[in-house]
Motif scaffolding. Sequence first.
Motif, short mmCIF file in Angstrom:
data_model
loop_
_atom_site.label_atom_id
_atom_site.label_comp_id
_atom_site.label_asym_id
_atom_site.label_seq_id
_atom_site.Cartn_x
_atom_site.Cartn_y
_atom_site.Cartn_z
N LYS A 268 -1.98 1.66 -8.95
CA LYS A 268 -3.20 1.08 -8.38
C LYS A 268 -2.87 -0.28 -7.75
O LYS A 268 -2.10 -1.06 -8.30
N TYR A 269 -3.48 -0.53 -6.60
CA TYR A 269 -3.22 -1.75 -5.84
C TYR A 269 -4.54 -2.38 -5.40
O TYR A 269 -5.35 -1.73 -4.76
N ASP B 23 -6.61 -0.18 4.45
CA ASP B 23 -5.78 0.78 3.73
C ASP B 23 -6.55 1.50 2.63
O ASP B 23 -6.16 2.59 2.21
N PHE C 240 -5.10 4.89 -4.06
CA PHE C 240 -4.61 3.92 -5.03
C PHE C 240 -4.97 2.48 -4.64
O PHE C 240 -4.72 1.56 -5.40
N VAL C 241 -5.54 2.30 -3.46
CA VAL C 241 -5.86 0.96 -2.96
C VAL C 241 -7.33 0.64 -3.17
O VAL C 241 -8.20 1.45 -2.86
N GLY D 106 2.21 5.93 -7.21
CA GLY D 106 1.01 6.24 -7.98
C GLY D 106 0.51 5.05 -8.78
O GLY D 106 -0.04 5.19 -9.87
N LYS E 293 1.08 3.99 -3.12
CA LYS E 293 0.80 5.41 -2.92
C LYS E 293 1.99 6.26 -3.37
O LYS E 293 1.82 7.26 -4.07
N LYS E 294 3.17 5.85 -3.00
CA LYS E 294 4.39 6.59 -3.35
C LYS E 294 4.62 6.62 -4.85
O LYS E 294 5.00 7.65 -5.42
N ASN F 273 -7.60 5.20 3.38
CA ASN F 273 -6.61 6.27 3.47
C ASN F 273 -5.69 6.38 2.27
O ASN F 273 -4.79 7.21 2.27
N ASN F 274 -5.89 5.54 1.29
CA ASN F 274 -5.00 5.53 0.14
C ASN F 274 -5.85 5.44 -1.13
O ASN F 274 -6.48 4.42 -1.40
N SER G 253 0.83 -1.20 0.00
CA SER G 253 0.00 0.00 0.00
C SER G 253 0.87 1.26 0.00
O SER G 253 0.61 2.20 -0.77
N ASP G 254 1.86 1.29 0.86
CA ASP G 254 2.77 2.45 0.92
C ASP G 254 3.50 2.63 -0.41
O ASP G 254 3.63 3.75 -0.91
#
Length: 189
Positions: free
Chosen positions: A52-53, A63, A69-70, A50, A47-48, A66-67, A43-44
């Motif tokens: 998608k996860y 996660d 991209f998740v 950019g 996000k760093k 707060n993210n 996840s980190d």
Amino acid sequence: IYAFDMGSETGTDKLRSLLDTYEMKYLDLIIGGVSPQQISVISDFAKKQGIKYAIPFPTKVDDARNNPFVFQVNAVQSTLYANVAKTFVNVFPNVNIIYITEPNSAGDKADFIAALDNELPRAGMVATRIVADAHLRDKLIPILDPYRKNVIVPTSSSTKMLQTLLPALNLIRNEHSATNITLFGVYLF
């Protein structure tokens, strides 16, 4: 498409090493992560970078909140368990609920049992707890209600629990065929 075996569910060394490679920084989508530790690392990274996860399995972490991209494919366990508990009291009103616990263990479904314990008083319901051991049949018979449905809820999904519980329930069913017994379990990662 790249597929990688991350090894241990809780280990993140191999995962961190992989994410440090040049190729990983230019992916379009990452799918995977089993443990909360792996999910947090991915996840980190997503996000760093950019990227998608997608988390494909039920998980205890949230996660996705707060993210941006998740994407959580399945509901977070706490949300899922709360909803299952609410549904449980609606589907099984006025039943005799019996939790079967393993000796010296809260069981791997402790989070679900906590959600159910939170919901039962709202519906005016209570649960009885007994420990699964060699005398399980003898412990169950006096607390089974012959006039209501009895819902048995194991607090663990372990093989040992089932090897103790199922033979006891089969004996009881053969001896007390008129007693209404339902086995209820939640299996999630």
